[in-house]
Design a protein around this motif. Structure first.
Motif, PDB file in Angstrom:
ATOM      1  N   GLY A 192       0.801  -1.224   0.000  1.00 54.09           N
ATOM      2  CA  GLY A 192       0.000   0.000   0.000  1.00 54.09           C
ATOM      3  C   GLY A 192       0.832   1.271   0.000  1.00 54.09           C
ATOM      4  N   ARG A 193       2.146   1.130   0.193  1.00 55.75           N
ATOM      5  CA  ARG A 193       3.012   2.315   0.191  1.00 55.75           C
ATOM      6  C   ARG A 193       3.344   2.706  -1.257  1.00 55.75           C
ATOM      7  NH1 ARG A 193       8.974   1.434   2.255  1.00 55.75           N
ATOM      8  NH2 ARG A 193       7.891   0.765   4.153  1.00 55.75           N
ATOM      9  N   VAL A 194       3.413   3.992  -1.496  1.00 60.83           N
ATOM     10  CA  VAL A 194       3.800   4.485  -2.823  1.00 60.83           C
ATOM     11  C   VAL A 194       5.310   4.324  -2.974  1.00 60.83           C
ATOM     12  CG1 VAL A 194       3.885   6.486  -4.355  1.00 60.83           C
ATOM     13  CG2 VAL A 194       1.879   6.104  -2.903  1.00 60.83           C
ATOM     14  N   PRO A 195       5.782   3.697  -4.033  1.00 59.72           N
ATOM     15  CA  PRO A 195       7.215   3.487  -4.230  1.00 59.72           C
ATOM     16  C   PRO A 195       8.005   4.794  -4.200  1.00 59.72           C
ATOM     17  CG  PRO A 195       5.964   2.177  -5.789  1.00 59.72           C
ATOM     18  CD  PRO A 195       4.990   3.087  -5.118  1.00 59.72           C
ATOM     19  N   GLY A 196       9.223   4.722  -3.652  1.00 63.11           N
ATOM     20  CA  GLY A 196      10.113   5.880  -3.641  1.00 63.11           C
ATOM     21  C   GLY A 196       9.754   6.929  -2.617  1.00 63.11           C
ATOM     22  N   THR A 197       8.994   6.573  -1.569  1.00 63.62           N
ATOM     23  CA  THR A 197       8.534   7.598  -0.617  1.00 63.62           C
ATOM     24  C   THR A 197       8.957   7.330   0.830  1.00 63.62           C
ATOM     25  OG1 THR A 197       6.420   6.432  -0.289  1.00 63.62           O
ATOM     26  CG2 THR A 197       6.507   8.096  -2.035  1.00 63.62           C
ATOM     27  N   TYR A 198       9.712   6.284   1.096  1.00 59.43           N
ATOM     28  CA  TYR A 198      10.079   6.011   2.496  1.00 59.43           C
ATOM     29  C   TYR A 198      11.123   7.026   2.958  1.00 59.43           C
ATOM     30  CZ  TYR A 198      10.974   3.440   6.788  1.00 59.43           C
ATOM     31  OH  TYR A 198      11.081   3.087   8.116  1.00 59.43           O
TER      32      TYR A 198
END
Length: 203
Positions: free
Chosen positions: A130-136
């Motif tokens: 559910g996390r958008v890639p490249g956003t951590y």
């Protein structure tokens, strides 16, 4: 003499009369032998011959036998169910999280999966589904990864770890796209298992 003859005649007549009367009297009937009807002997059931203690012991033995049979049936059903689920998972491309945890040991040198843990060579994967890639936060992603904006799913993770760079080229429609991740997991079932494991982390 005449008088004696008359007396004898009278006595004879009287004797004959008395004899005739006796013949007319009904004779008592002889008792007829009675036939006894024998009643069928009732066979005592085993339970009637048992003492309460013996009957209770038999009931306990029968109950334990039923429990044992039920336990065997339950074990057989559980085994068959597990086999059916394993086959179904393979057929429907569903991963097994327990197997995925074992496979993920190969990935621990580059990724943490604990909430709030530091990034390593790769980003922390806790809650990645559910996390958008490249956003951590705190991890520097490639531009190609930052341009891929679709939230991660178990299916997309499985496809990504098969060949990260090829995945980004296809999804971003960019021949020059490149991923920092060089590791490739070729076995399809292992990828599905890893994806199932990550789906449980932070889910």
């Amino acid at each position: 003499m005449r008088r004696s003859f008359l007396s004898l005649t009278l006595i004879s007549s009287l004797a004959l009369t008395l004899g005739a009367c006796n013949d007319d009297e009904p004779q008592p009937e002889k008792p007829q032998p009675q036939t006894q009807v024998e009643k069928p002997a009732t066979q005592a059931s085993p339970s009637q011959d048992m003492t309460p203690k013996e009957a209770l012991a038999n009931m306990k033995r029968d109950a334990l036998s039923v429990v044992d049979k039920a336990g065997e049936l339950a074990k057989t059903a559980q085994k068959e169910t597990q086999e059916a689920l394993t086959n179904l998972a393979s057929t429907l491309s569903i991963g097994d999280a327990k197997r995925g945890a074992k496979v993920f040991k190969k990935c621990k040198s580059c990724h943490n999966v604990t909430a709030g843990a530091k990034n390593k060579v790769g980003p922390n994967l806790f809650g990645i589904i559910g996390r958008v890639p490249g956003t951590y936060d705190g991890f520097k992603y490639s531009k190609s990864m930052q341009s891929y904006g679709a939230p991660w799913t178990a299916d997309s993770i499985s496809a990504y770890i098969a060949n990260p760079t090829a995945f980004l080229k296809k999804e971003t429609d960019s021949p020059s796209a490149k991923s920092k991740m060089t590791f490739k997991l070729k076995d399809e079932q292992s990828r599905l298992d890893v994806a199932a494991y990550l789906a449980q982390i932070g889910g």
